[in-house]
Scaffold this motif. Structure first.
Motif, short mmCIF file in Angstrom:
data_model
loop_
_atom_site.label_atom_id
_atom_site.label_comp_id
_atom_site.label_asym_id
_atom_site.label_seq_id
_atom_site.Cartn_x
_atom_site.Cartn_y
_atom_site.Cartn_z
N TRP A 1 -9.10 6.93 13.73
CA TRP A 1 -8.13 7.26 13.88
C TRP A 1 -6.42 7.25 12.45
N GLN A 2 -6.50 8.42 11.49
CA GLN A 2 -5.69 7.60 10.91
C GLN A 2 -4.90 8.89 10.13
N VAL A 3 -3.72 7.96 10.05
CA VAL A 3 -1.83 8.71 9.81
C VAL A 3 -1.64 7.50 8.68
N ALA A 4 -0.49 8.15 8.44
CA ALA A 4 -0.59 7.31 6.62
C ALA A 4 1.51 6.45 7.62
N GLN A 5 1.30 5.75 6.93
CA GLN A 5 3.05 5.02 7.65
C GLN A 5 3.43 4.91 5.94
N SER A 6 5.06 4.95 6.68
CA SER A 6 5.88 4.42 5.33
C SER A 6 6.20 2.98 5.23
N VAL A 7 6.08 2.25 4.01
CA VAL A 7 6.66 1.31 3.92
C VAL A 7 7.89 1.29 3.00
N MET A 8 9.03 0.69 2.87
CA MET A 8 10.11 0.90 2.42
C MET A 8 9.65 -0.86 1.63
N LEU B 1 3.17 -3.45 -15.03
CA LEU B 1 2.05 -2.74 -14.79
C LEU B 1 0.23 -3.64 -14.29
N ALA B 2 0.36 -3.49 -15.55
CA ALA B 2 -1.28 -4.56 -15.33
C ALA B 2 -1.32 -5.67 -14.86
N GLN B 3 -0.35 -6.49 -14.93
CA GLN B 3 -0.36 -7.47 -14.29
C GLN B 3 -0.46 -7.28 -12.93
N ALA B 4 0.19 -6.66 -12.26
CA ALA B 4 0.28 -5.65 -10.76
C ALA B 4 -1.42 -5.18 -10.42
N GLU B 5 -2.18 -4.64 -11.70
CA GLU B 5 -3.00 -3.95 -11.31
C GLU B 5 -4.15 -4.29 -11.88
N HIS B 6 -4.29 -5.67 -11.75
CA HIS B 6 -5.06 -7.46 -12.15
C HIS B 6 -5.06 -8.37 -10.46
N LEU B 7 -3.90 -7.98 -10.62
CA LEU B 7 -3.84 -8.56 -9.20
C LEU B 7 -4.41 -8.60 -7.34
N ALA B 8 -3.48 -7.17 -7.94
CA ALA B 8 -4.35 -6.47 -7.00
C ALA B 8 -5.93 -6.82 -6.18
N GLY B 9 -6.76 -6.21 -8.27
CA GLY B 9 -7.91 -6.51 -8.50
C GLY B 9 -8.91 -7.23 -7.58
N ALA C 1 2.51 -2.83 -3.37
CA ALA C 1 2.62 -1.16 -3.18
C ALA C 1 1.19 -0.81 -4.11
N ILE C 2 0.56 -0.82 -4.56
CA ILE C 2 -1.06 -0.36 -5.27
C ILE C 2 -1.84 -0.72 -3.94
N LEU C 3 -1.54 -1.90 -2.88
CA LEU C 3 -3.04 -1.56 -2.07
C LEU C 3 -2.63 -0.48 -1.48
N LEU C 4 -1.57 -0.05 -0.73
CA LEU C 4 -0.84 -0.09 0.02
C LEU C 4 -1.28 1.90 -0.34
N ILE C 5 -0.58 1.84 -1.65
CA ILE C 5 -0.71 3.27 -1.76
C ILE C 5 -2.16 4.20 -1.77
N ARG C 6 -3.08 2.29 -3.18
CA ARG C 6 -4.73 3.52 -3.34
C ARG C 6 -5.01 3.62 -1.36
N PRO D 1 9.88 6.72 0.32
CA PRO D 1 8.44 6.83 0.16
C PRO D 1 7.21 8.39 0.05
N ARG D 2 6.49 7.62 -1.15
CA ARG D 2 5.35 8.67 -1.41
C ARG D 2 4.11 8.33 -1.60
N ARG D 3 2.65 9.20 -1.74
CA ARG D 3 1.82 8.68 -1.88
C ARG D 3 1.34 8.45 -3.18
N GLY D 4 0.53 8.68 -4.56
CA GLY D 4 0.01 8.34 -5.25
C GLY D 4 0.33 7.72 -6.68
N GLU D 5 -0.36 8.02 -7.60
CA GLU D 5 0.07 6.88 -8.51
C GLU D 5 0.83 7.17 -9.46
N GLY D 6 1.77 8.75 -9.50
CA GLY D 6 2.90 8.74 -9.59
C GLY D 6 3.84 7.54 -9.44
#
Length: 290
Positions: free
Chosen positions: A81-88, A22-30, A120-125, A139-144
């Motif tokens: 226009w903002q409509v959240a899409q689902s990414v699998m 998770l830490a590596q993915a957070e850093h990479l996304a950042g 996933a982090i980039l998309l969810i945020r 598919p869901r939103r949020g940090e959880g």
């Protein structure tokens, strides 16, 4: 050790892997500086998009009188226009992905999980819903959801090679399949065809080890699949080089043709290459631009 003790030991080992991933993915996304994700066009939404001149059919209440007062023309204030899409997501967790040609080096599976989680982090945020193919994690939103994805990515599969899960594919969603795609090609073809039939578009991202690209083997060699079910011994590995390259090129051509026919995109990455460049390519591919 009792079965309970073994289970606890394995659970603790798995849990210890979660924070580093998770830490590596957070850093990479950042490290990937990206603007707002997605489909910027006028429609229902909260964010200002643009002013446009009044057109026939526009009502008086649509006119932005403050902006119009600054000129002789009348303008309408449009919102984005903002409509959240689902990414699998499907990330191959088969033993084949555990290969690394370098001792203690990055395996294909480790790189695939890192890239998928960073995407996933980039998309969810940016407000999208992200989940896994199949029925285990819709598919869901949020940090959880990021934590749930991290946990699911650390699970392993049996069998030498993996194949995409196509159950519960949401119509008109987007998808990312990350694998070495070294297994049964018919399984990949069936999965993408079923997804395309439901209006799903996405990316097939092939992750390989540099040795799988270069075939640096000479003399006597024993080749064994990571799952142990396939073994081939030869005294002249050099003789296999040309045939191996032909088979690899054939598989890539098959994947490219399959993606073209189904409306997907094909990309490839080596574990020795830049993760930042790979993440940027994946994110742009999901946006329809590379």
């Amino acid at each position: 050790m009792s079965s309970v003790g073994r289970l606890r030991s394995r659970a603790e080992a798995e849990a210890s892997r979660l924070p580093p991933l998770l830490a590596q993915a957070e850093h990479l996304a950042g490290t990937v500086l990206l603007g707002e994700h997605g489909r910027r066009r006028s429609g229902l939404g909260d964010d200002f998009w643009q002013y446009r001149p009044v057109q026939p059919g526009d009502s008086l209440r649509m006119i932005d009188w403050r902006r119009s007062a600054k000129s002789d023309a009348q303008f309408v204030r449009q919102r984005e226009w903002q409509v959240a899409q689902s990414v699998m997501l499907w990330v191959d967790a088969s033993p084949s992905m555990g290969f690394s040609s370098v001792k203690d080096g990055t395996t294909k599976g480790e790189r695939a999980r890192l890239l998928a989680l960073a995407v996933a982090i980039l998309l969810i945020r940016s407000g999208e819903r992200v989940g896994l193919t199949g029925t285990q994690l819709p598919p869901r939103r949020g940090e959880g959801q990021i934590l749930r994805l991290t946990e699911m990515f650390l699970r392993e599969e049996t069998g030498d090679y993996g194949s995409p899960e196509t159950r519960a594919m949401l119509p008109h969603a987007r998808a990312v399949f990350v694998s070495d795609f070294m297994g049964d090609f018919d399984a990949f073809s069936d999965a993408l065809t079923k997804a395309a039939d439901r209006g799903v578009r996405g990316v097939c991202y092939q992750v390989l080890d540099p040795a799988e690209e270069d075939f640096p083997y000479r003399g006597r060699a024993v080749f064994e699949s990571m799952g142990g079910s396939l073994t081939h011994e030869t005294k002249k590995a050099d003789d296999l080089r040309i045939r191996y390259f032909e088979r690899l090129a054939e598989r890539r051509a098959q994947l490219r043709d399959l993606c073209r026919v189904t409306g997907w995109q094909y990309g490839s990455h080596h574990t020795g290459d830049s993760t930042q460049a790979a993440l940027l390519w994946l994110h742009r591919a999901l946006e329809g631009r590379r």
